[in-house]
Design a protein around this motif. Structure first.
Motif, PDB file in Angstrom:
ATOM      1  N   ARG A 194     103.109  33.784  10.743  1.00  0.00           N
ATOM      2  CA  ARG A 194     104.043  32.716  10.323  1.00  0.00           C
ATOM      3  C   ARG A 194     103.358  31.706   9.414  1.00  0.00           C
ATOM      4  N   SER A 195     102.071  31.478   9.643  1.00  0.00           N
ATOM      5  CA  SER A 195     101.337  30.508   8.816  1.00  0.00           C
ATOM      6  C   SER A 195     101.000  31.065   7.440  1.00  0.00           C
ATOM      7  N   ALA A 196     100.992  32.398   7.321  1.00  0.00           N
ATOM      8  CA  ALA A 196     100.552  33.027   6.075  1.00  0.00           C
ATOM      9  C   ALA A 196     101.686  33.379   5.127  1.00  0.00           C
ATOM     10  N   VAL A 197     102.923  33.351   5.593  1.00  0.00           N
ATOM     11  CA  VAL A 197     104.044  33.805   4.768  1.00  0.00           C
ATOM     12  C   VAL A 197     104.894  32.637   4.287  1.00  0.00           C
ATOM     13  N   ARG A 198     105.815  32.957   3.381  1.00  0.00           N
ATOM     14  CA  ARG A 198     106.757  31.959   2.872  1.00  0.00           C
ATOM     15  C   ARG A 198     107.988  31.906   3.776  1.00  0.00           C
ATOM     16  N   GLU A 199     108.795  30.878   3.589  1.00  0.00           N
ATOM     17  CA  GLU A 199     110.018  30.753   4.378  1.00  0.00           C
ATOM     18  C   GLU A 199     110.991  31.894   4.101  1.00  0.00           C
ATOM     19  N   CYS A 200     110.968  32.422   2.892  1.00  0.00           N
ATOM     20  CA  CYS A 200     111.909  33.485   2.532  1.00  0.00           C
ATOM     21  C   CYS A 200     111.466  34.863   3.035  1.00  0.00           C
ATOM     22  N   ASP A 201     110.236  34.982   3.502  1.00  0.00           N
ATOM     23  CA  ASP A 201     109.743  36.268   4.001  1.00  0.00           C
ATOM     24  C   ASP A 201     110.293  36.526   5.397  1.00  0.00           C
ATOM     25  N   LEU A 202     110.463  37.791   5.737  1.00  0.00           N
ATOM     26  CA  LEU A 202     110.961  38.189   7.054  1.00  0.00           C
ATOM     27  C   LEU A 202     109.805  38.712   7.897  1.00  0.00           C
TER      28      LEU A 202
ATOM     29  N   GLU B 269     102.731  46.281  16.866  1.00  0.00           N
ATOM     30  CA  GLU B 269     103.027  46.451  15.443  1.00  0.00           C
ATOM     31  C   GLU B 269     103.974  45.359  14.954  1.00  0.00           C
ATOM     32  N   PHE B 270     103.636  44.819  13.803  1.00  0.00           N
ATOM     33  CA  PHE B 270     104.463  43.797  13.158  1.00  0.00           C
ATOM     34  C   PHE B 270     104.799  44.250  11.747  1.00  0.00           C
ATOM     35  N   ILE B 271     105.936  43.791  11.241  1.00  0.00           N
ATOM     36  CA  ILE B 271     106.343  44.057   9.857  1.00  0.00           C
ATOM     37  C   ILE B 271     106.581  42.726   9.157  1.00  0.00           C
ATOM     38  N   ILE B 272     106.110  42.651   7.927  1.00  0.00           N
ATOM     39  CA  ILE B 272     106.383  41.504   7.058  1.00  0.00           C
ATOM     40  C   ILE B 272     107.097  42.032   5.827  1.00  0.00           C
ATOM     41  N   LEU B 273     108.236  41.453   5.509  1.00  0.00           N
ATOM     42  CA  LEU B 273     108.995  41.832   4.321  1.00  0.00           C
ATOM     43  C   LEU B 273     108.920  40.671   3.341  1.00  0.00           C
ATOM     44  N   ALA B 274     108.395  40.957   2.135  1.00  0.00           N
ATOM     45  CA  ALA B 274     108.181  39.899   1.140  1.00  0.00           C
ATOM     46  C   ALA B 274     109.014  40.199  -0.102  1.00  0.00           C
ATOM     47  N   PRO B 275     110.204  39.615  -0.214  1.00  0.00           N
ATOM     48  CA  PRO B 275     111.059  39.866  -1.382  1.00  0.00           C
ATOM     49  C   PRO B 275     110.523  39.188  -2.642  1.00  0.00           C
ATOM     50  N   GLU B 276     110.793  39.842  -3.772  1.00  0.00           N
ATOM     51  CA  GLU B 276     110.411  39.308  -5.093  1.00  0.00           C
ATOM     52  C   GLU B 276     108.921  38.987  -5.153  1.00  0.00           C
ATOM     53  N   THR B 277     108.124  39.873  -4.603  1.00  0.00           N
ATOM     54  CA  THR B 277     106.664  39.728  -4.595  1.00  0.00           C
ATOM     55  C   THR B 277     106.046  41.021  -5.099  1.00  0.00           C
ATOM     56  N   ASP B 278     105.008  40.899  -5.959  1.00  0.00           N
ATOM     57  CA  ASP B 278     104.343  42.109  -6.442  1.00  0.00           C
ATOM     58  C   ASP B 278     103.271  42.557  -5.470  1.00  0.00           C
ATOM     59  N   ILE B 279     102.607  43.665  -5.795  1.00  0.00           N
ATOM     60  CA  ILE B 279     101.628  44.237  -4.880  1.00  0.00           C
ATOM     61  C   ILE B 279     100.452  43.297  -4.645  1.00  0.00           C
TER      62      ILE B 279
ATOM     63  N   LEU C  70     114.963  43.992  -8.210  1.00  0.00           N
ATOM     64  CA  LEU C  70     113.862  43.086  -7.934  1.00  0.00           C
ATOM     65  C   LEU C  70     112.803  43.781  -7.086  1.00  0.00           C
ATOM     66  N   SER C  71     111.633  43.199  -7.039  1.00  0.00           N
ATOM     67  CA  SER C  71     110.548  43.793  -6.255  1.00  0.00           C
ATOM     68  C   SER C  71     110.691  43.433  -4.781  1.00  0.00           C
ATOM     69  N   LEU C  72     110.121  44.294  -3.932  1.00  0.00           N
ATOM     70  CA  LEU C  72     110.151  44.056  -2.494  1.00  0.00           C
ATOM     71  C   LEU C  72     108.901  44.667  -1.870  1.00  0.00           C
ATOM     72  N   GLY C  73     108.058  43.795  -1.300  1.00  0.00           N
ATOM     73  CA  GLY C  73     106.840  44.277  -0.662  1.00  0.00           C
ATOM     74  C   GLY C  73     106.996  44.333   0.845  1.00  0.00           C
ATOM     75  N   LEU C  74     106.301  45.284   1.468  1.00  0.00           N
ATOM     76  CA  LEU C  74     106.383  45.419   2.919  1.00  0.00           C
ATOM     77  C   LEU C  74     104.991  45.686   3.500  1.00  0.00           C
ATOM     78  N   LEU C  75     104.646  44.963   4.539  1.00  0.00           N
ATOM     79  CA  LEU C  75     103.381  45.153   5.250  1.00  0.00           C
ATOM     80  C   LEU C  75     103.696  45.599   6.677  1.00  0.00           C
ATOM     81  N   MET C  76     102.997  46.617   7.132  1.00  0.00           N
ATOM     82  CA  MET C  76     103.045  46.978   8.547  1.00  0.00           C
ATOM     83  C   MET C  76     101.623  46.869   9.076  1.00  0.00           C
ATOM     84  N   LEU C  77     101.457  46.180  10.181  1.00  0.00           N
ATOM     85  CA  LEU C  77     100.112  45.966  10.724  1.00  0.00           C
ATOM     86  C   LEU C  77     100.136  46.102  12.236  1.00  0.00           C
ATOM     87  N   ASP C  78      98.978  46.408  12.781  1.00  0.00           N
ATOM     88  CA  ASP C  78      98.829  46.346  14.226  1.00  0.00           C
ATOM     89  C   ASP C  78      97.437  45.841  14.585  1.00  0.00           C
ATOM     90  N   ILE C  79      97.240  45.498  15.833  1.00  0.00           N
ATOM     91  CA  ILE C  79      95.979  44.923  16.304  1.00  0.00           C
ATOM     92  C   ILE C  79      95.023  46.053  16.646  1.00  0.00           C
TER      93      ILE C  79
END
Length: 333
Positions: free
Chosen positions: A241-249, A257-267, A205-214
């Motif tokens: 938290r307002s921008a992601v789904r419940e299944c996202d980490l 620095e923050f990380i968002i993990l979005a399973p079963e999501t395309d680019i 399955l697909s798995l997207g990851l975002l790394m961001l900082d201020i």
């Protein structure tokens, strides 16, 4: 009928003249039950006197002079009383012990109380009697033992269990979440990310990851103070938290620095999250730089995905900040 001590000379007669007056005062005013017990053969102990002004039932029936001493106590405690009485006689010294357990007098009762045994010697140092004292900390005429019905015991056990469960939940939360932003801390984020990486790899399955900082976070701390920096971190975490789904980490990886993990999501889905975040934070005068990537077939662990996103984040900052970088997309200014 038990005779009150002031009309019962026999009670004082077990002591010499020097101690009799003191004992008389103690028996009349000391808030405890006192019993004089004669020592018979074969561990037979007979009650000979009671300071009835302080009399308290230790059992479901009233006990009087001439009856067995052990009958003052519930059946389950009699053996312990006999053993300690024999020890007091053998040692010729006072013995203090604690009686505890279920005391039954119509309802279930939880009780624990001390008992003091003092040897009384008369002829050639031979112990002929015992003075038994039950202090008011156990039972007295003014304070009855606390009685708990079976339902009350169950209620109290449930109450304590619920408290422990709530405490455990709180401790578990503190152990897995960042104290400032209320998102996952780095350790727990990586644990959950590893589990998710293995799951999507198993099912391809697909798995997207975002790394961001201020952007310019150090300047916020230096120029506006660390409280402003903390507020910025909390604002970004709330926007994530307002921008992601419940299944996202979501987790704080370190510093700003923050990380968002979005399973079963395309680019495209991952990019949409990044764009929503930039738009939301722009309204509160904050900007972020973002590196986004996807799990690739040659990745061996979640660390490979994170390292790739980290390099893309660095590119976004080098290229002017407030932008999104991805290996699969043209950079988004």
């Amino acid at each position: 009928m038990v005779m009150p001590i002031e009309h019962n000379p026999a009670f004082r007669g077990y002591f010499n003249e020097d101690t009799g007056s003191v004992l008389h005062a103690l028996c009349d005013f000391f808030p405890a039950q006192m019993v004089v017990v004669s020592v018979e053969e074969s561990n037979n102990f007979i009650i000979e006197a009671i300071n009835s002004s302080q009399q308290t039932a230790l059992h479901s029936k009233q006990i009087g002079v001439g009856e067995y001493f052990v009958d003052m106590f519930p059946a389950s405690l009699k053996e312990e009383v006999i053993e300690n009485s024999a020890r007091c006689i053998a040692e010729g010294a006072p013995v203090r012990f604690e009686l505890s357990g279920n005391y039954i007098n119509g309802v279930s009762q939880l009780s624990s109380y001390p008992v003091i045994l003092i040897p009384i010697t008369k002829h050639q140092g031979i112990t002929t009697h015992l003075l038994c004292v039950v202090p008011s900390s156990g039972f007295d005429s003014g304070t009855q033992p606390i009685l708990y019905s079976e339902q009350e015991v169950e209620r109290r056990v449930k109450e304590r269990t619920d408290e422990l469960v709530a405490i455990n939940h709180r401790l578990s939360y503190l152990a897995t979440h960042d104290w400032l932003t209320d998102v996952y801390n780095r350790r727990h984020l990586l644990e959950m990310a590893t589990i998710e990486f293995n799951r999507v790899g198993r099912y391809d399955l697909s798995l997207g990851l975002l790394m961001l900082d201020i952007d310019h976070f150090k300047s916020i701390n230096d120029e506006q103070g660390h409280m402003a920096g903390d507020q910025a971190l909390q604002t970004v975490a709330q926007a994530i938290r307002s921008a992601v789904r419940e299944c996202d980490l979501v987790g704080r990886y370190g510093g700003d620095e923050f990380i968002i993990l979005a399973p079963e999501t395309d680019i495209q889905g991952v990019r949409s999250i990044a764009e929503r975040l930039r738009s939301t934070l722009k309204s509160v005068n904050l900007s972020i730089s973002v590196g986004i990537t996807m799990r690739e077939r040659h990745d061996h662990s979640i660390d490979d995905v994170i390292n790739r996103a980290d390099h893309l984040l660095l590119n976004a900052k080098r290229n002017g900040r407030n932008r999104i970088e991805s290996v699969s997309l043209v950079s988004i200014p």
